[in-house]
Design an enzyme around this catalytic site. Sequence first.
Site, mmCIF file in Angstrom:
data_model
loop_
_atom_site.group_PDB
_atom_site.id
_atom_site.type_symbol
_atom_site.label_atom_id
_atom_site.label_comp_id
_atom_site.label_asym_id
_atom_site.label_seq_id
_atom_site.Cartn_x
_atom_site.Cartn_y
_atom_site.Cartn_z
ATOM 1 N N LYS A 61 7.070 32.711 9.153
ATOM 2 C CA LYS A 61 6.032 32.886 8.122
ATOM 3 C C LYS A 61 4.733 33.385 8.732
ATOM 4 O O LYS A 61 4.067 34.266 8.174
ATOM 5 C CB LYS A 61 5.766 31.556 7.397
ATOM 6 C CG LYS A 61 6.931 31.097 6.544
ATOM 7 C CD LYS A 61 6.779 29.643 6.104
ATOM 8 C CE LYS A 61 8.157 29.089 5.737
ATOM 9 N NZ LYS A 61 8.164 27.623 5.591
ATOM 10 N N LYS A 78 3.193 21.415 10.695
ATOM 11 C CA LYS A 78 4.621 21.073 10.591
ATOM 12 C C LYS A 78 4.701 19.566 10.667
ATOM 13 O O LYS A 78 3.699 18.896 10.930
ATOM 14 C CB LYS A 78 5.434 21.726 11.714
ATOM 15 C CG LYS A 78 4.872 21.504 13.120
ATOM 16 C CD LYS A 78 5.663 22.266 14.181
ATOM 17 C CE LYS A 78 5.251 23.712 14.313
ATOM 18 N NZ LYS A 78 6.369 24.634 14.529
ATOM 19 N N HIS A 85 21.773 21.462 11.673
ATOM 20 C CA HIS A 85 20.348 21.805 11.834
ATOM 21 C C HIS A 85 19.679 21.124 13.010
ATOM 22 O O HIS A 85 18.455 21.237 13.155
ATOM 23 C CB HIS A 85 19.550 21.429 10.578
ATOM 24 C CG HIS A 85 19.923 22.182 9.352
ATOM 25 N ND1 HIS A 85 19.244 23.314 8.937
ATOM 26 C CD2 HIS A 85 20.890 21.981 8.443
ATOM 27 C CE1 HIS A 85 19.783 23.755 7.810
ATOM 28 N NE2 HIS A 85 20.790 22.967 7.494
ATOM 29 N N THR A 111 11.039 27.675 11.080
ATOM 30 C CA THR A 111 10.926 28.752 10.094
ATOM 31 C C THR A 111 9.467 29.113 9.846
ATOM 32 O O THR A 111 9.171 30.216 9.403
ATOM 33 C CB THR A 111 11.593 28.356 8.761
ATOM 34 O OG1 THR A 111 11.242 27.000 8.454
ATOM 35 C CG2 THR A 111 13.098 28.466 8.852
HETATM 36 C C1 Z15 Z 1 15.012 19.236 9.321
HETATM 37 O O1 Z15 Z 1 13.902 19.642 8.690
HETATM 38 C C2 Z15 Z 1 15.625 20.043 10.266
HETATM 39 C C3 Z15 Z 1 16.753 19.597 10.881
HETATM 40 C C4 Z15 Z 1 17.282 18.363 10.581
HETATM 41 O O2 Z15 Z 1 18.393 17.920 11.176
HETATM 42 C C5 Z15 Z 1 16.667 17.557 9.629
HETATM 43 CL CL1 Z15 Z 1 17.339 16.044 9.255
HETATM 44 C C6 Z15 Z 1 15.528 17.986 9.007
HETATM 45 C C7 Z15 Z 1 15.048 21.402 10.527
HETATM 46 C C8 Z15 Z 1 15.019 21.796 11.992
HETATM 47 O O3 Z15 Z 1 14.321 20.821 12.727
HETATM 48 C C9 Z15 Z 1 14.350 23.150 12.120
HETATM 49 O O4 Z15 Z 1 14.361 23.602 13.457
HETATM 50 C C10 Z15 Z 1 15.063 24.180 11.249
HETATM 51 O O5 Z15 Z 1 14.341 25.389 11.214
HETATM 52 C C11 Z15 Z 1 15.198 23.671 9.832
HETATM 53 O O6 Z15 Z 1 15.804 22.385 9.817
HETATM 54 C C12 Z15 Z 1 16.025 24.597 8.958
HETATM 55 O O7 Z15 Z 1 17.223 24.919 9.572
#
Ligand code: Z15
Length: 841
Positions: free
Chosen positions: A682, A567, A374, A678
Amino acid sequence: PPASIPEPQREAWLKHQVSGFKDKDAFETDVVRHVETTLARSMFNCDESAAYAACSLAFRDRLVLEWNRTQQRQTFSDSKRVYYLSLEFLMGRALDNAMLNIGQKDVAKAGLADLGFRIEDVIEQEHDAALGNGGLGRLAACFLDSLASLNYPAWGYGLRYRYGIFKQEIIDGYQVEVPDYWLDFNPWEFPRHDVTVDIQFYGNVHKSTDGSGKTVAHWEGGETVKAVAYDVPVPGYATPTTNNLRLWSSKAASGEFDFQKFNSGEYESSVADQQRAETISAVLYPNDNLERGKELRLKQQYFWVAASLYDIVRRFKKSKRAWKEFPDQVAIQLNDTHPTLAVVELQRILVDLEGLEWDEAWNIVVNTFGYTNHTVLPEALEKWSVGLFQHLLPRHLQIIYDINLFFLQSVERAFPNDRDLLGRVSIIEESQPKMVRMAFLAIVGSHKVNGVAELHSDLIKTTIFKDFVNIFGPDKFTNVTNGITPRRWLHQANPRLSELIKTKTGGEDFLTDLTLLNKIELSVNDKDFRKEWAEIKLANKVRLAKHIKASTGVSVNPSALFDVQVKRIHEYKRQQLNIFGVIHRYLTLKALTPDERKKQLPRVSIFGGKAAPGYWMAKQIIHLINSVGFVVNNDKDIGDLLKVVFLEDYNVSKAEIITPASDISEHISTAGTEASGTSNMKFVLNGGLIIGTCDGANIEITREVGENNIFLFGNLAEDVEDLRHSHTYGAHTVDPDLAKVFEAIESGTFGDQQDFAGMITAVRDHGDYYLVSDDFHSYIETHAIIDEAYRDQEGWITKCITSVARMGFFSSDRCINEYAEGIWNIEPLPVDKSDSGLGKG
Ligand code: Z15
């Protein structure tokens, strides 16, 4: 089914079988019964919170029925299951979701009205289940909704934190963290005191030789903690399928506290042991996109992973199949590297406890796991020191060393004499101290690795995981672009828009096949449709304006352009760019004559989001936003032309109010840093447009909605590295408009300039890592273009309708189907809806 009840007595069971509410009378009977018996109250002391409790219990009774039937169905059909391992599940509220998914919200609304309550007020009573930080945790929650709605046999596994993400209060413009104790009354969880697992930590490893001369490892001593299962039903939309989310809670292995110790007078230490055990599941770490390497966090990870795997293996063993069939029955998805220990734990179970040969076991492991990455941010990539591992999980460290040895040997065979390569891909980083690189372990231990948006999946293949693409070949690496559930994020959050869409798509099918949204594009010129569309947006803005007034005291004009950025607060997400832009707007307005000002378009800049408690710069950003708001909102020259609000305690239930009310939302991360995002999806799904960089899923959103319907700005990911390089330390010049913003801050316009010095020096003196200055001009210009576009209300509405029509791709249903086919190899288990115990109301 097992015949626990003999035939003659089954008649009585069938006669009294619980079924769906036939009508609102039946619902009311249940609510009153719960008020008067379960809650031991009466109509003389039934407040809204009691009404919430009783209403939830009434719906829970229906859910439980389908939940049990679903589990039976999935077990008897012997179908392959997917297990989604995530340290975070940001579920939000459950009651509204349960009512809508079961299809009986209308019944509840009418029934509650009869009993003297407004359904909205009852829904509002529920405390959010906030077991997550941000995007990653909310994605897991959307996935559970889609898995159930699509009838996939699936379980979520997580931790039952006593405290979820902290509650944010804003006091004098500063963030203050308050503990989120949410378990006081939670009707949605079922303690399973009979489902427990003993989890071992610390201790030593001894090796012995068995009868056949094979070396066997024994992990002995140390301490044991008990994991207790708590189950949460996850109802699918318009289907009886109700899946299970199992959350583990820690307690002392010896029960409440150690009675032996207690009786022998060691009262304090027996209580201390109990508390130490309970600490493991006490609190969610509040960092998003940051890993801090704390021992308790590693303990959480192993505790949760070991309990989950024990549970999964126990279920598999009941089927009496051969071990090699494990991957035909079980798929496990690793949500980020947090559960990577599962790879090691399964190998340990198979080799140490079940006696399989290493290679046979390893084959099973790799075919079982998939890993989702992620982030590419270096500070978020997990590494654990070898010393900590040795201390806490000595046997696991040995297994990791063996996994690494066999992996590096295979690399050496394929790429002889490339010592640099071996060093680069080793699971053990040869630093001081040595570190275990969890992402590398996850890659080596999985059969598929995916990123969460196209750009992100390309980036991981060409940067952080480049060597692994050469080693394993490109097919191991794939993309699954994120999605969101249209049930919560359209139907629940924006019921009027959902109703309107229904009139043009022919029924509610668009909620299970979001591509049907494209039908509304045919109505883009339909006058009545457009009028209703605009009225809904205004009503949603009025609702948010009321919330803003109630929570901040600021009055905002609902006809102003609502500009939203909500966010987690992070430098890479660039809330600082936004607030600097707001200050620029303020200075520009101030410089105009009163007559010129009258021609300007009114704006409301809305911010929300939590800063990790230890993230000093993020807290400074929150403070600046609040300080700017204080000055601007009280400036008589400005009036309605600009308002700046910071909404306290942004969470899932607040997002459900905010998202439908935006005209423009900000997704302005430095290109290449936001893996997907995401909330961008929305907002567009709710008829708002976005201003964004060419980053994450913004790029695919642009491809779908068309370039005319999105406001893109800023440098591209491919140019970021060179730009950073060109910011020779201290020598780079700040954009002239941004320099004026800095001047205003430094002259004390928004309070003590010292309070904001860090934000300015980061850009001016410390290399502007996030390219705030490089993108500033383009950002300001794009906001001017947005003003012009918004003046043309008809053109704006056309953009909004067209965009919504083209958002079908971003359903988490599409996303889950891609995982099911490309990674998990699982099929839905179809259900005959008439075979359900629920009547659809
Ligand atoms: C987090 O909320 C996301 C990535 C991470 O590595 C951690 Cl530790 C927490 C987020 C991303 O920043 C975001 O861009 C993405 O949409 C979300 O994960 C779901 O994939």
